[in-house]
Write an enzyme that holds these catalytic residues in place. Structure first.
Site, PDB file in Angstrom:
ATOM      1  CB  THR A 135       1.365  -4.676   8.243  1.00 54.37           C
ATOM      2  OG1 THR A 135       0.615  -4.951   9.436  1.00 54.37           O
ATOM      3  CG2 THR A 135       2.308  -5.822   7.954  1.00 54.37           C
TER       4      THR A 135
ATOM      5  CG  ASP B  40      -6.665   0.857   0.082  1.00 57.00           C
ATOM      6  OD1 ASP B  40      -6.569  -0.145  -0.653  1.00 57.00           O
ATOM      7  OD2 ASP B  40      -5.689   1.324   0.713  1.00 57.00           O
TER       8      ASP B  40
ATOM      9  CB  CYS C 131     -34.907  -6.713   4.710  1.00 60.95           C
ATOM     10  SG  CYS C 131     -33.445  -6.110   5.547  1.00 60.95           S
TER      11      CYS C 131
ATOM     12  CE1 TYR D 201     -15.151   2.381   8.070  1.00 59.58           C
ATOM     13  CE2 TYR D 201     -16.534   3.157   9.869  1.00 59.58           C
ATOM     14  CZ  TYR D 201     -15.506   2.347   9.402  1.00 59.58           C
ATOM     15  OH  TYR D 201     -14.826   1.528  10.259  1.00 59.58           O
TER      16      TYR D 201
ATOM     17  CG  HIS E 221      -8.910  -6.098   8.462  1.00 54.50           C
ATOM     18  ND1 HIS E 221      -7.823  -5.381   8.925  1.00 54.50           N
ATOM     19  CD2 HIS E 221      -8.876  -7.280   9.137  1.00 54.50           C
ATOM     20  CE1 HIS E 221      -7.161  -6.092   9.818  1.00 54.50           C
ATOM     21  NE2 HIS E 221      -7.773  -7.253   9.958  1.00 54.50           N
TER      22      HIS E 221
HETATM   23  P1  OAD Z   1      -0.656   0.486  11.016  1.00 54.36           P
HETATM   24  O1  OAD Z   1      -1.042   1.915  10.964  1.00 54.36           O
HETATM   25  O2  OAD Z   1      -0.767  -0.207  12.326  1.00 54.36           O
HETATM   26  O3  OAD Z   1       0.829   0.311  10.521  1.00 54.36           O
HETATM   27  C1  OAD Z   1       1.286   0.888   9.322  1.00 54.36           C
HETATM   28  C2  OAD Z   1       2.719   0.458   9.120  1.00 54.36           C
HETATM   29  O4  OAD Z   1       3.153   0.932   7.860  1.00 54.36           O
HETATM   30  C3  OAD Z   1       3.698   0.992  10.154  1.00 54.36           C
HETATM   31  O5  OAD Z   1       4.519  -0.078  10.616  1.00 54.36           O
HETATM   32  C4  OAD Z   1       4.539   2.025   9.378  1.00 54.36           C
HETATM   33  O6  OAD Z   1       5.870   2.077   9.836  1.00 54.36           O
HETATM   34  C5  OAD Z   1       4.461   1.466   7.973  1.00 54.36           C
HETATM   35  N1  OAD Z   1       4.579   2.457   6.888  1.00 54.36           N
HETATM   36  C6  OAD Z   1       4.047   3.701   6.816  1.00 54.36           C
HETATM   37  N2  OAD Z   1       4.289   4.272   5.620  1.00 54.36           N
HETATM   38  C7  OAD Z   1       4.999   3.360   4.911  1.00 54.36           C
HETATM   39  C8  OAD Z   1       5.533   3.342   3.597  1.00 54.36           C
HETATM   40  N3  OAD Z   1       5.380   4.366   2.763  1.00 54.36           N
HETATM   41  N4  OAD Z   1       6.208   2.238   3.193  1.00 54.36           N
HETATM   42  C9  OAD Z   1       6.367   1.184   4.040  1.00 54.36           C
HETATM   43  N5  OAD Z   1       5.879   1.142   5.282  1.00 54.36           N
HETATM   44  C10 OAD Z   1       5.195   2.201   5.723  1.00 54.36           C
HETATM   45  O7  OAD Z   1      -1.509  -0.265   9.878  1.00 54.36           O
HETATM   46  P2  OAD Z   1      -1.824  -1.815   9.747  1.00 54.36           P
HETATM   47  O8  OAD Z   1      -0.677  -2.641  10.161  1.00 54.36           O
HETATM   48  O9  OAD Z   1      -2.367  -2.017   8.384  1.00 54.36           O
HETATM   49  O10 OAD Z   1      -7.946  -2.759  11.122  1.00 54.36           O
HETATM   50  O11 OAD Z   1      -3.003  -1.985  10.778  1.00 54.36           O
HETATM   51  C11 OAD Z   1      -3.676  -3.201  10.852  1.00 54.36           C
HETATM   52  C12 OAD Z   1      -5.122  -2.971  11.139  1.00 54.36           C
HETATM   53  O12 OAD Z   1      -5.272  -2.112  12.285  1.00 54.36           O
HETATM   54  C13 OAD Z   1      -5.889  -2.223  10.055  1.00 54.36           C
HETATM   55  O13 OAD Z   1      -6.322  -3.053   8.999  1.00 54.36           O
HETATM   56  C14 OAD Z   1      -7.058  -1.666  10.810  1.00 54.36           C
HETATM   57  C15 OAD Z   1      -6.351  -1.161  12.051  1.00 54.36           C
HETATM   58  O14 OAD Z   1      -7.125  -1.076  13.199  1.00 54.36           O
HETATM   59  C16 OAD Z   1      -9.268  -2.560  11.133  1.00 54.36           C
HETATM   60  O15 OAD Z   1      -9.762  -1.458  10.946  1.00 54.36           O
HETATM   61  C17 OAD Z   1     -10.047  -3.801  11.395  1.00 54.36           C
END
Ligand code: OAD
Length: 269
Positions: free
Chosen positions: A201, A115, A163, A74, A130
């Site tokens: 996402t 972030d 604590c 982290y 998250h």
């Molecule tokens: P992912 O890594 O699963 O997906 C990222 C998405 O962004 C993918 O569909 C890519 O195609 C797209 N992508 C990448 N670069 C891009 C750009 N420049 N413009 C547009 N799209 C782009 O990430 P999340 O969907 O955020 O949770 O993942 C969800 C959660 O899974 C996160 O918050 C995290 C992870 O485990 C926790 O840590 C609780």
């Protein structure tokens, strides 16, 4: 669904379909911060979960087994986040919020990202599903702090000033519940919007992945911005395939007539 390899071709139809005064809810994921240099999770080669095992780094069990390893990971991610700056995608969403939320609240930004880049871009009405990597929480008394600490040079885990309990980053780990208040607000925002924008996402992690489907059931117009297709793509009205730092400024300036400062030479085209 309207899809095109060239998202610019879709914008005129999209602009006609969107009510300018409609309520907008946005869901962002790691892709919106990718162009700020923060790795996504699931992309081939570069995704964090391609290189690291979440079971060893992002669960309570992992933290209790090896808190030093988890803290070191982290701290590395915090360094990346501290060095990153918001990109034109973050800034465009912030400009849209300023435009829509002048008198009444017509814009909500739900993010899965930890972030703070949306905050740093000036967005205000943010729901963090998250958590936030810069915040910390005590395992014992649940006191939260906004000033990040770190391990001592000899690897001592930070302790709670209240604590003395172990401190962890205030993010949601696998197997944990999302903060209930944020979840309720996110559900409400998905139910009550006219336009739902899903940005960067993979749309597979629950419960966030259900939010666009709720908006869909409530007949909102759904727009997806992503460099790839996702499981959500077949359900959306408009798929804008491309980098969010390029697509969002174009989309927002075209549909809502917001003058966007030019971010790069490509924007002039
Ligand atoms: P992912 O890594 O699963 O997906 C990222 C998405 O962004 C993918 O569909 C890519 O195609 C797209 N992508 C990448 N670069 C891009 C750009 N420049 N413009 C547009 N799209 C782009 O990430 P999340 O969907 O955020 O949770 O993942 C969800 C959660 O899974 C996160 O918050 C995290 C992870 O485990 C926790 O840590 C609780």
């Amino acid at each position: 669904m309207i899809d095109s390899a060239d998202f610019l071709k879709i914008l005129p139809d999209l602009a006609k379909a969107i009510p300018q005064n409609g309520v907008v809810t946005v869901l962002t994921g790691a892709g919106v911060s990718a162009e700020s240099g923060i790795p996504t999770f699931r992309e081939a080669r570069t995704g964090l979960w391609e290189k690291y095992d979440p079971a060893e780094l992002a669960t309570m069990e992992a933290f209790l087994n090896n808190p030093k390893l988890v803290w070191a990971w982290y701290q590395w991610r915090r360094e990346l986040v501290s060095k990153a700056i918001p990109n034109p995608g973050h800034l465009a969403l912030s400009a849209l919020e300023q435009h829509l939320n002048q008198d009444t609240e017509k814009f909500v930004l739900i993010t899965q990202n930890v972030d703070s880049l949306h905050h740093r871009a000036g967005s205000k009405n943010i729901i963090e599903l998250h958590g936030n990597i810069m915040r910390e929480v005590c395992l014992d008394c649940y006191q939260k702090t906004n000033s990040p600490t770190s391990m001592s040079p000899d690897g001592e885990i930070p302790r709670c000033s209240n604590c003395g309990g172990l401190i962890r980053p205030d993010v949601v780990w696998f197997g944990e519940q999302l903060p209930q208040k944020s979840l309720d607000l996110a559900w409400q925002a998905a139910r009550n919007c006219d336009i739902f924008l899903s940005v960067g996402t993979s749309a597979i992690v629950q419960p966030a992945a259900s939010l666009p489907m709720i908006a869909y059931q409530n007949e909102a117009i759904i727009i997806e911005v992503n460099i790839n297709q996702t499981p959500l793509s077949p359900y959306v009205d408009f798929v804008l395939q491309g980098f969010s730092s390029i697509v969002l400024p174009k989309l927002i300036s075209r549909v809502w007539n917001i003058k966007m400062i030019s971010f790069s030479k490509n924007d002039e085209k």
